[in-house]
Design a protein around this motif. Structure first.
Motif, PDB file in Angstrom:
ATOM      1  N   ASN A  26      44.185 -48.061  46.764  1.00  0.00           N
ATOM      2  CA  ASN A  26      44.411 -49.202  47.655  1.00  0.00           C
ATOM      3  C   ASN A  26      44.741 -50.445  46.832  1.00  0.00           C
ATOM      4  O   ASN A  26      45.565 -51.251  47.234  1.00  0.00           O
ATOM      5  CB  ASN A  26      43.179 -49.436  48.530  1.00  0.00           C
ATOM      6  CG  ASN A  26      43.417 -50.535  49.542  1.00  0.00           C
ATOM      7  OD1 ASN A  26      44.350 -50.472  50.326  1.00  0.00           O
ATOM      8  ND2 ASN A  26      42.575 -51.561  49.513  1.00  0.00           N
ATOM      9  N   LYS A  29      48.370 -50.439  46.004  1.00  0.00           N
ATOM     10  CA  LYS A  29      49.167 -50.705  47.202  1.00  0.00           C
ATOM     11  C   LYS A  29      49.160 -52.195  47.530  1.00  0.00           C
ATOM     12  O   LYS A  29      50.214 -52.792  47.782  1.00  0.00           O
ATOM     13  CB  LYS A  29      48.619 -49.902  48.379  1.00  0.00           C
ATOM     14  CG  LYS A  29      49.385 -50.095  49.655  1.00  0.00           C
ATOM     15  CD  LYS A  29      48.802 -49.228  50.759  1.00  0.00           C
ATOM     16  CE  LYS A  29      49.642 -49.405  52.016  1.00  0.00           C
ATOM     17  NZ  LYS A  29      48.878 -49.710  53.175  1.00  0.00           N
ATOM     18  N   LYS A  30      47.987 -52.805  47.511  1.00  0.00           N
ATOM     19  CA  LYS A  30      47.888 -54.231  47.834  1.00  0.00           C
ATOM     20  C   LYS A  30      48.541 -55.088  46.746  1.00  0.00           C
ATOM     21  O   LYS A  30      49.159 -56.117  47.043  1.00  0.00           O
ATOM     22  CB  LYS A  30      46.427 -54.658  48.035  1.00  0.00           C
ATOM     23  CG  LYS A  30      45.805 -54.057  49.262  1.00  0.00           C
ATOM     24  CD  LYS A  30      46.541 -54.464  50.513  1.00  0.00           C
ATOM     25  CE  LYS A  30      45.951 -53.817  51.735  1.00  0.00           C
ATOM     26  NZ  LYS A  30      46.894 -53.716  52.833  1.00  0.00           N
ATOM     27  N   GLU A  33      52.117 -55.083  47.519  1.00  0.00           N
ATOM     28  CA  GLU A  33      52.372 -55.954  48.667  1.00  0.00           C
ATOM     29  C   GLU A  33      52.314 -57.423  48.255  1.00  0.00           C
ATOM     30  O   GLU A  33      53.105 -58.248  48.746  1.00  0.00           O
ATOM     31  CB  GLU A  33      51.372 -55.678  49.782  1.00  0.00           C
ATOM     32  CG  GLU A  33      51.557 -54.332  50.436  1.00  0.00           C
ATOM     33  CD  GLU A  33      50.440 -53.973  51.411  1.00  0.00           C
ATOM     34  OE1 GLU A  33      49.593 -54.835  51.729  1.00  0.00           O
ATOM     35  OE2 GLU A  33      50.417 -52.813  51.859  1.00  0.00           O
ATOM     36  N   TYR A  37      55.139 -60.291  48.581  1.00  0.00           N
ATOM     37  CA  TYR A  37      54.847 -61.596  49.170  1.00  0.00           C
ATOM     38  C   TYR A  37      55.343 -62.701  48.234  1.00  0.00           C
ATOM     39  O   TYR A  37      55.993 -63.653  48.662  1.00  0.00           O
ATOM     40  CB  TYR A  37      53.344 -61.732  49.427  1.00  0.00           C
ATOM     41  CG  TYR A  37      52.956 -63.063  50.024  1.00  0.00           C
ATOM     42  CD1 TYR A  37      52.847 -63.218  51.399  1.00  0.00           C
ATOM     43  CD2 TYR A  37      52.701 -64.163  49.209  1.00  0.00           C
ATOM     44  CE1 TYR A  37      52.495 -64.447  51.960  1.00  0.00           C
ATOM     45  CE2 TYR A  37      52.355 -65.391  49.755  1.00  0.00           C
ATOM     46  CZ  TYR A  37      52.255 -65.518  51.124  1.00  0.00           C
ATOM     47  OH  TYR A  37      51.920 -66.738  51.662  1.00  0.00           O
ATOM     48  N   TYR A  50      46.974 -64.188  57.400  1.00  0.00           N
ATOM     49  CA  TYR A  50      48.425 -64.008  57.387  1.00  0.00           C
ATOM     50  C   TYR A  50      48.821 -62.990  58.461  1.00  0.00           C
ATOM     51  O   TYR A  50      48.435 -61.828  58.401  1.00  0.00           O
ATOM     52  CB  TYR A  50      48.839 -63.546  55.990  1.00  0.00           C
ATOM     53  CG  TYR A  50      50.301 -63.311  55.775  1.00  0.00           C
ATOM     54  CD1 TYR A  50      51.252 -64.225  56.206  1.00  0.00           C
ATOM     55  CD2 TYR A  50      50.731 -62.181  55.103  1.00  0.00           C
ATOM     56  CE1 TYR A  50      52.597 -64.015  55.977  1.00  0.00           C
ATOM     57  CE2 TYR A  50      52.060 -61.958  54.867  1.00  0.00           C
ATOM     58  CZ  TYR A  50      53.000 -62.877  55.306  1.00  0.00           C
ATOM     59  OH  TYR A  50      54.332 -62.652  55.082  1.00  0.00           O
ATOM     60  N   LYS A  51      49.563 -63.437  59.448  1.00  0.00           N
ATOM     61  CA  LYS A  51      49.853 -62.596  60.621  1.00  0.00           C
ATOM     62  C   LYS A  51      50.616 -61.323  60.291  1.00  0.00           C
ATOM     63  O   LYS A  51      50.370 -60.285  60.895  1.00  0.00           O
ATOM     64  CB  LYS A  51      50.620 -63.406  61.665  1.00  0.00           C
ATOM     65  CG  LYS A  51      49.758 -64.411  62.378  1.00  0.00           C
ATOM     66  CD  LYS A  51      50.532 -65.135  63.448  1.00  0.00           C
ATOM     67  CE  LYS A  51      49.637 -66.160  64.127  1.00  0.00           C
ATOM     68  NZ  LYS A  51      50.354 -66.932  65.124  1.00  0.00           N
ATOM     69  N   ARG A  52      51.530 -61.390  59.355  1.00  0.00           N
ATOM     70  CA  ARG A  52      52.326 -60.193  59.047  1.00  0.00           C
ATOM     71  C   ARG A  52      51.536 -59.134  58.297  1.00  0.00           C
ATOM     72  O   ARG A  52      51.925 -57.970  58.279  1.00  0.00           O
ATOM     73  CB  ARG A  52      53.566 -60.575  58.247  1.00  0.00           C
ATOM     74  CG  ARG A  52      54.606 -61.205  59.128  1.00  0.00           C
ATOM     75  CD  ARG A  52      55.917 -61.536  58.488  1.00  0.00           C
ATOM     76  NE  ARG A  52      56.197 -61.043  57.175  1.00  0.00           N
ATOM     77  CZ  ARG A  52      57.098 -61.581  56.371  1.00  0.00           C
ATOM     78  NH1 ARG A  52      57.791 -62.626  56.754  1.00  0.00           N
ATOM     79  NH2 ARG A  52      57.316 -61.100  55.175  1.00  0.00           N
ATOM     80  N   ASN A  53      50.443 -59.553  57.627  1.00  0.00           N
ATOM     81  CA  ASN A  53      49.672 -58.595  56.847  1.00  0.00           C
ATOM     82  C   ASN A  53      48.269 -59.164  56.604  1.00  0.00           C
ATOM     83  O   ASN A  53      47.953 -59.612  55.506  1.00  0.00           O
ATOM     84  CB  ASN A  53      50.382 -58.290  55.521  1.00  0.00           C
ATOM     85  CG  ASN A  53      49.763 -57.149  54.766  1.00  0.00           C
ATOM     86  OD1 ASN A  53      48.631 -56.749  55.030  1.00  0.00           O
ATOM     87  ND2 ASN A  53      50.491 -56.623  53.803  1.00  0.00           N
ATOM     88  N   ARG A  55      45.479 -57.766  56.250  1.00  0.00           N
ATOM     89  CA  ARG A  55      44.694 -57.065  55.217  1.00  0.00           C
ATOM     90  C   ARG A  55      45.030 -57.558  53.818  1.00  0.00           C
ATOM     91  O   ARG A  55      44.168 -57.571  52.946  1.00  0.00           O
ATOM     92  CB  ARG A  55      44.900 -55.557  55.327  1.00  0.00           C
ATOM     93  CG  ARG A  55      44.248 -54.989  56.559  1.00  0.00           C
ATOM     94  CD  ARG A  55      44.371 -53.512  56.629  1.00  0.00           C
ATOM     95  NE  ARG A  55      43.694 -53.021  57.833  1.00  0.00           N
ATOM     96  CZ  ARG A  55      43.714 -51.788  58.221  1.00  0.00           C
ATOM     97  NH1 ARG A  55      44.366 -50.871  57.529  1.00  0.00           N
ATOM     98  NH2 ARG A  55      43.081 -51.431  59.315  1.00  0.00           N
ATOM     99  N   LEU A  56      46.275 -57.978  53.604  1.00  0.00           N
ATOM    100  CA  LEU A  56      46.642 -58.530  52.299  1.00  0.00           C
ATOM    101  C   LEU A  56      45.904 -59.840  52.064  1.00  0.00           C
ATOM    102  O   LEU A  56      45.383 -60.078  50.974  1.00  0.00           O
ATOM    103  CB  LEU A  56      48.153 -58.740  52.200  1.00  0.00           C
ATOM    104  CG  LEU A  56      48.639 -59.341  50.881  1.00  0.00           C
ATOM    105  CD1 LEU A  56      48.278 -58.441  49.694  1.00  0.00           C
ATOM    106  CD2 LEU A  56      50.146 -59.590  50.945  1.00  0.00           C
ATOM    107  N   TRP A  59      42.433 -59.033  51.141  1.00  0.00           N
ATOM    108  CA  TRP A  59      42.404 -58.436  49.807  1.00  0.00           C
ATOM    109  C   TRP A  59      42.470 -59.518  48.729  1.00  0.00           C
ATOM    110  O   TRP A  59      41.746 -59.461  47.726  1.00  0.00           O
ATOM    111  CB  TRP A  59      43.560 -57.443  49.646  1.00  0.00           C
ATOM    112  CG  TRP A  59      43.606 -56.748  48.328  1.00  0.00           C
ATOM    113  CD1 TRP A  59      42.906 -55.640  47.953  1.00  0.00           C
ATOM    114  CD2 TRP A  59      44.407 -57.104  47.188  1.00  0.00           C
ATOM    115  NE1 TRP A  59      43.225 -55.289  46.665  1.00  0.00           N
ATOM    116  CE2 TRP A  59      44.144 -56.174  46.178  1.00  0.00           C
ATOM    117  CE3 TRP A  59      45.328 -58.120  46.945  1.00  0.00           C
ATOM    118  CZ2 TRP A  59      44.760 -56.223  44.932  1.00  0.00           C
ATOM    119  CZ3 TRP A  59      45.940 -58.174  45.705  1.00  0.00           C
ATOM    120  CH2 TRP A  59      45.649 -57.230  44.710  1.00  0.00           C
TER     121      TRP A  59
END
Length: 131
Positions: A26, A29-30, A33, A37, A50-53, A55-56, A59
């Motif tokens: 994970n 992956k982050k 991402e 960004y 952040y609305k688009r992601n 979880r980012l 993180w």
């Protein structure tokens, strides 16, 4: 594969995948991402919500918390190699979620507004990133 070869691949931000084609961890992956960004916005100051992601954003906050633990000598999920990789892309370790900017309205703190101009992040309410 030798440790030297692994380190060389890591130094160019190679993304490790498992046998099913997914990111090996994970964290990887982050991290990938976050690099995407940064390519879009020019910084690593991901709003916590952040609305688009979302979880980012969470993180990124977690990385700062893990770094604080690491500096204090406490158990942390972050290792020195990960710190170095985040440093290379300009990660801001001192950012804080203590102040909230509402990017849909005027910022009422002129000093902060000058230091941190309003980014174009789809009108989301972002967490201020203070040094």
């Amino acid at each position: 594969m030798t440790e030297e070869r692994v380190q060389k691949l890591n130094s160019i931000d190679f993304i490790w995948v498992d046998q099913h084609g997914g990111a090996k961890t994970n964290w990887e992956k982050k991290y990938h991402e976050l690099r995407q960004y940064k390519a879009e916005f020019g910084d690593c100051l991901v709003p916590e919500n952040y609305k688009r992601n979302a979880r980012l954003g969470a993180w990124v906050v977690q990385q700062r918390n893990n770094f604080r633990l690491l500096k204090e000598g406490n158990p942390s999920d972050l290792n020195n190699e990960q710190v170095e990789r985040l440093n290379r892309i300009g990660f801001d370790w001192g950012a804080s979620s203590a102040v909230t900017y509402d990017y849909s309205a005027t910022i009422h703190q002129p000093a902060l507004a000058q230091q941190y101009p309003k980014p174009d992040r789809e009108g989301t309410e972002a967490q201020a990133m203070l040094p």
